[in-house]
Design a protein around this motif. Structure first.
Motif, PDB file in Angstrom:
ATOM      1  N   VAL A 437     -98.536 -11.503 -18.651  1.00  0.00           N
ATOM      2  CA  VAL A 437     -98.913 -11.861 -20.022  1.00  0.00           C
ATOM      3  C   VAL A 437     -99.109 -13.376 -20.144  1.00  0.00           C
ATOM      4  CG1 VAL A 437     -98.129 -11.753 -22.428  1.00  0.00           C
ATOM      5  CG2 VAL A 437     -97.704  -9.840 -20.902  1.00  0.00           C
ATOM      6  N   ASN A 438     -98.246 -14.142 -19.469  1.00  0.00           N
ATOM      7  CA  ASN A 438     -98.378 -15.607 -19.498  1.00  0.00           C
ATOM      8  C   ASN A 438     -99.588 -16.058 -18.691  1.00  0.00           C
ATOM      9  OD1 ASN A 438     -95.328 -14.856 -19.609  1.00  0.00           O
ATOM     10  ND2 ASN A 438     -95.469 -16.823 -20.638  1.00  0.00           N
ATOM     11  N   LEU A 439     -99.803 -15.429 -17.540  1.00  0.00           N
ATOM     12  CA  LEU A 439    -100.954 -15.808 -16.707  1.00  0.00           C
ATOM     13  C   LEU A 439    -102.261 -15.561 -17.447  1.00  0.00           C
ATOM     14  CD1 LEU A 439     -99.695 -14.373 -13.292  1.00  0.00           C
ATOM     15  CD2 LEU A 439    -100.072 -16.795 -13.812  1.00  0.00           C
ATOM     16  N   ALA A 440    -102.290 -14.500 -18.273  1.00  0.00           N
ATOM     17  CA  ALA A 440    -103.517 -14.167 -19.016  1.00  0.00           C
ATOM     18  C   ALA A 440    -103.544 -14.806 -20.407  1.00  0.00           C
ATOM     19  CB  ALA A 440    -103.648 -12.648 -19.134  1.00  0.00           C
ATOM     20  N   GLY A 441    -102.455 -15.472 -20.811  1.00  0.00           N
ATOM     21  CA  GLY A 441    -102.414 -16.153 -22.114  1.00  0.00           C
ATOM     22  C   GLY A 441    -102.339 -15.221 -23.304  1.00  0.00           C
ATOM     23  N   LEU A 442    -101.881 -13.984 -23.097  1.00  0.00           N
ATOM     24  CA  LEU A 442    -101.899 -12.964 -24.156  1.00  0.00           C
ATOM     25  C   LEU A 442    -100.605 -12.933 -24.963  1.00  0.00           C
ATOM     26  CD1 LEU A 442    -103.347 -10.081 -21.960  1.00  0.00           C
ATOM     27  CD2 LEU A 442    -104.592 -11.409 -23.673  1.00  0.00           C
ATOM     28  N   PRO A 443    -100.639 -12.312 -26.149  1.00  0.00           N
ATOM     29  CA  PRO A 443     -99.392 -12.124 -26.884  1.00  0.00           C
ATOM     30  C   PRO A 443     -98.635 -10.899 -26.348  1.00  0.00           C
ATOM     31  CG  PRO A 443    -101.228 -11.284 -28.186  1.00  0.00           C
ATOM     32  CD  PRO A 443    -101.819 -11.839 -26.916  1.00  0.00           C
ATOM     33  N   GLY A 444     -97.305 -11.009 -26.301  1.00  0.00           N
ATOM     34  CA  GLY A 444     -96.476  -9.894 -25.858  1.00  0.00           C
ATOM     35  C   GLY A 444     -95.203  -9.856 -26.671  1.00  0.00           C
ATOM     36  N   VAL A 445     -94.724  -8.661 -26.997  1.00  0.00           N
ATOM     37  CA  VAL A 445     -93.513  -8.550 -27.814  1.00  0.00           C
ATOM     38  C   VAL A 445     -92.558  -7.560 -27.160  1.00  0.00           C
ATOM     39  CG1 VAL A 445     -94.564  -6.802 -29.331  1.00  0.00           C
ATOM     40  CG2 VAL A 445     -92.627  -8.118 -30.155  1.00  0.00           C
ATOM     41  N   SER A 446     -91.265  -7.891 -27.185  1.00  0.00           N
ATOM     42  CA  SER A 446     -90.238  -6.991 -26.664  1.00  0.00           C
ATOM     43  C   SER A 446     -89.497  -6.364 -27.844  1.00  0.00           C
ATOM     44  CB  SER A 446     -89.264  -7.771 -25.785  1.00  0.00           C
ATOM     45  OG  SER A 446     -88.168  -6.964 -25.426  1.00  0.00           O
ATOM     46  N   VAL A 447     -89.394  -5.038 -27.822  1.00  0.00           N
ATOM     47  CA  VAL A 447     -88.745  -4.296 -28.922  1.00  0.00           C
ATOM     48  C   VAL A 447     -87.599  -3.464 -28.352  1.00  0.00           C
ATOM     49  CG1 VAL A 447     -89.119  -2.623 -30.790  1.00  0.00           C
ATOM     50  CG2 VAL A 447     -90.993  -4.094 -30.062  1.00  0.00           C
ATOM     51  N   PRO A 448     -86.389  -3.578 -28.912  1.00  0.00           N
ATOM     52  CA  PRO A 448     -85.293  -2.751 -28.398  1.00  0.00           C
ATOM     53  C   PRO A 448     -85.513  -1.284 -28.775  1.00  0.00           C
ATOM     54  CG  PRO A 448     -84.566  -3.988 -30.332  1.00  0.00           C
ATOM     55  CD  PRO A 448     -85.969  -4.415 -30.044  1.00  0.00           C
ATOM     56  N   THR A 449     -85.452  -0.394 -27.774  1.00  0.00           N
ATOM     57  CA  THR A 449     -85.788   1.001 -28.068  1.00  0.00           C
ATOM     58  C   THR A 449     -84.742   1.998 -27.581  1.00  0.00           C
ATOM     59  OG1 THR A 449     -87.264   0.771 -26.178  1.00  0.00           O
ATOM     60  CG2 THR A 449     -88.301   0.894 -28.306  1.00  0.00           C
ATOM     61  N   GLY A 450     -83.688   1.520 -26.919  1.00  0.00           N
ATOM     62  CA  GLY A 450     -82.692   2.484 -26.461  1.00  0.00           C
ATOM     63  C   GLY A 450     -81.547   1.812 -25.741  1.00  0.00           C
ATOM     64  N   LEU A 451     -80.593   2.637 -25.306  1.00  0.00           N
ATOM     65  CA  LEU A 451     -79.435   2.158 -24.552  1.00  0.00           C
ATOM     66  C   LEU A 451     -79.425   2.844 -23.193  1.00  0.00           C
ATOM     67  CD1 LEU A 451     -76.715   2.491 -27.364  1.00  0.00           C
ATOM     68  CD2 LEU A 451     -77.782   0.368 -26.598  1.00  0.00           C
ATOM     69  N   ASP A 452     -78.900   2.152 -22.169  1.00  0.00           N
ATOM     70  CA  ASP A 452     -78.765   2.808 -20.868  1.00  0.00           C
ATOM     71  C   ASP A 452     -77.480   3.641 -20.852  1.00  0.00           C
ATOM     72  OD1 ASP A 452     -76.653   1.051 -20.458  1.00  0.00           O
ATOM     73  OD2 ASP A 452     -77.429   0.208 -18.587  1.00  0.00           O
ATOM     74  N   ALA A 453     -77.188   4.254 -19.708  1.00  0.00           N
ATOM     75  CA  ALA A 453     -76.033   5.166 -19.621  1.00  0.00           C
ATOM     76  C   ALA A 453     -74.717   4.455 -19.941  1.00  0.00           C
ATOM     77  CB  ALA A 453     -75.981   5.787 -18.229  1.00  0.00           C
ATOM     78  N   GLN A 454     -74.668   3.150 -19.655  1.00  0.00           N
ATOM     79  CA  GLN A 454     -73.448   2.384 -19.932  1.00  0.00           C
ATOM     80  C   GLN A 454     -73.333   1.961 -21.391  1.00  0.00           C
ATOM     81  OE1 GLN A 454     -74.274  -0.658 -16.743  1.00  0.00           O
ATOM     82  NE2 GLN A 454     -72.066  -0.477 -16.499  1.00  0.00           N
ATOM     83  N   GLY A 455     -74.461   2.065 -22.107  1.00  0.00           N
ATOM     84  CA  GLY A 455     -74.453   1.616 -23.500  1.00  0.00           C
ATOM     85  C   GLY A 455     -75.020   0.225 -23.695  1.00  0.00           C
ATOM     86  N   LEU A 456     -75.813  -0.252 -22.724  1.00  0.00           N
ATOM     87  CA  LEU A 456     -76.450  -1.580 -22.847  1.00  0.00           C
ATOM     88  C   LEU A 456     -77.887  -1.415 -23.331  1.00  0.00           C
ATOM     89  CD1 LEU A 456     -75.189  -3.284 -19.569  1.00  0.00           C
ATOM     90  CD2 LEU A 456     -74.472  -3.798 -21.911  1.00  0.00           C
ATOM     91  N   PRO A 457     -78.370  -2.374 -24.136  1.00  0.00           N
ATOM     92  CA  PRO A 457     -79.724  -2.237 -24.701  1.00  0.00           C
ATOM     93  C   PRO A 457     -80.826  -2.339 -23.654  1.00  0.00           C
ATOM     94  CG  PRO A 457     -78.739  -4.345 -25.336  1.00  0.00           C
ATOM     95  CD  PRO A 457     -77.687  -3.590 -24.604  1.00  0.00           C
ATOM     96  N   LEU A 458     -81.911  -1.625 -23.930  1.00  0.00           N
ATOM     97  CA  LEU A 458     -83.118  -1.676 -23.106  1.00  0.00           C
ATOM     98  C   LEU A 458     -84.310  -1.890 -24.040  1.00  0.00           C
ATOM     99  CD1 LEU A 458     -82.469   1.479 -20.865  1.00  0.00           C
ATOM    100  CD2 LEU A 458     -82.319  -0.898 -20.106  1.00  0.00           C
TER     101      LEU A 458
END
Length: 493
Positions: A437-458
């Motif tokens: 995304v940085n190499l191409a100069g594009l916009p990118g967004v990270s959205v929290p959508t779930g938890l892993d088996a341990q209960g940590l965000p992904l």
């Protein structure tokens, strides 16, 4: 009212305008939270006097009815942004004692909009790192905890992500050169957008790799990102790469309606060895967008596999050039010299003791790839690969794709100290989904959508068309609503 620091930007803005709370009350709640969270090492320079002064001024503006959306809202500022009269060290020993005489464009815009600065936030030294372990201030710590380990909040904007996730501030500024907003947000269950290159001014932000760096907001929700990005973005004549484009009302574009939108799923991001949890998260996210009315299409970005090698040639090359200015002559730290030492010894000793190992490694790699015998073999070849990566995205968008959905990180947050210094490449692989995304100069967004088996965000990443952050945020908003992520770290600090 207690727990004011737990409000989102949008909630706090509405309460301030309804005169239910004051900016001073809100700021005091955040300052109290900051002081009680030293274990997280997120804030490295606290500015309570400035914060309260700005809060009082914001209350006066609110009373007068002259209040932009960010007025009176307390935020944290990454230590990479120059703030007038306040230590701005880029988490490096070489900038020890440096207090700028000027304000970065981004902080100026935020302060003009009435924002309140609680202090400066921890980060990887010169933004080089994916775990916030290269900082001269020590590690920032993730507020999420599932066992006796301390986890990384990601990097380089680790302090920003930790502070937002722990409700120490309502939002924070971050910078993203290869994923440094999106990866920490994925690790901490927060939202982060890297805008199109040129959408937000880089003036007054300590440079790492000038053709890749881009500042953006790190917030609790997609709506908050839209509000804060609107205050940060805009043309700046002091930055030659700043785009002279009007800034739309990003918040007004959040309808959640994505019917008929084409979402691309790139096959090249299905990497061997990707954990099942990440694959399932991606599949679930795809299904959510489909249920919301989007059309899912398989796409190919064939040059993706060359992105990391190209990035780790271009970024160190630009860093070696940008960091040449830190020599101990005009500002920052200067090494103690022995009798008979000349200017060369001063440069050598100052840079040897001023820069940490990771920065030294990247400066040396960058100097090597720019040297006469290797310039064409490495640097020019990487630039050609970069053009091909950008072309891949251009072709996908020309074929009618509105946004691209990928994982944000190859795993959940890992323990501090688990990625050893012996194999830096293992750490660099954390950026595998974000650097394109940085190499191409594009916009990118990270959205929290779930938890892993341990209960940590992904988190999942959405990549948008250039200059269409509003459309991208609307797709992110639809994903956020469908995912219904509301988990927060349990307080242990």
């Amino acid at each position: 009212m207690t727990d004011l620091n737990k409000l989102t930007l949008a909630e706090a803005r509405d309460k301030l305008r309804a005169k239910e709370i004051t900016s001073v009350e809100l700021t005091e709640a955040c300052l109290k939270a900051v002081d009680a969270a030293d274990t997280l090492n997120a804030f490295v320079h606290k500015t309570p006097e400035i914060a309260l002064q700005q809060a009082k001024a914001a209350d006066a503006r609110l009373a007068a009815g002259d209040a932009p959306a960010m007025c009176g809202l307390p935020v944290g500022i990454k230590d990479l942004f120059c703030t007038k009269g306040v230590a701005s060290q880029a988490a490096s020993r070489i900038l020890e004692g440096f207090k700028p005489e000027y304000e970065s464009t981004v902080t100026s815009k935020l302060f003009d909009a009435g924002s309140v600065m609680l202090g400066k936030l921890n980060m990887d030294e010169f933004a080089m790192g994916s775990s916030n372990e290269t900082s001269v201030y020590g590690n920032a710590v993730n507020p999420w905890k599932v066992d006796d380990r301390q986890l990384t909040p990601g990097g380089s904007s680790g302090g920003s992500a930790s502070a937002v996730a722990a409700d120490l501030c309502l939002a924070a500024t971050g910078t993203d050169t290869g994923g440094s907003i999106r990866q920490p947000c994925a690790f901490t269950g927060t939202v982060g957008i890297k805008p199109t290159y040129g959408r937000v001014s880089r003036w007054g932000i300590v440079a790492f790799a000038s053709s890749l760096d881009q500042a953006g907001p790190m917030t609790k929700t997609v709506r908050d990102s839209a509000i804060m990005l609107g205050a940060m973005a805009g043309h700046d004549p002091k930055d030659s790469t700043s785009a002279d484009l009007a800034v739309p009302d990003f918040e007004a574009m959040l309808t959640g309606d994505i019917r008929g939108k084409k979402i691309g799923i790139p096959k090249e991001y299905r990497l061997d060895g990707t954990p099942d949890e990440i694959v399932k998260l991606w599949d679930d996210g795809t299904a959510m967008l489909k249920d919301a009315g989007a059309q899912i299409v398989d796409i190919s970005l064939p040059h993706t596999k060359y992105a990391l090698p190209a990035y780790y040639v271009i970024a160190p090359a630009e860093a070696s050039s940008n960091l040449a200015r830190y020599d101990g002559v005009r500002y920052g730290r200067r090494a103690k010299l022995a009798a008979g030492d000349g200017i060369t010894e001063m440069y050598e000793k100052t840079r040897a003791e001023g820069f940490g190992h990771e920065v030294q490694r990247r400066v040396m790699v960058g100097t090597y790839v720019l040297s006469a015998g290797f310039y064409d073999a490495y640097y020019n070849r990487a630039r050609r690969v970069r053009a091909l990566i950008k072309r891949d995205f251009d072709l996908a968008f020309e074929a009618g794709v509105d946004a691209i959905l990928t994982p944000a990180t190859p795993s959940a947050a890992f323990g501090l100290g688990e990625m050893s210094d012996e194999d830096p490449v293992k750490m660099y692989l954390n950026d595998v989904f974000t650097v394109t995304v940085n190499l191409a100069g594009l916009p990118g967004v990270s959205v929290p959508t779930g938890l892993d088996a341990q209960g940590l965000p992904l988190g999942l990443q959405l990549i948008g068309r250039p200059w269409e952050e509003g459309d991208l945020l609307n797709t992110a908003y639809a994903l956020e609503q469908a995912a219904g992520f509301v988990a927060k770290p349990q307080r242990w600090w």
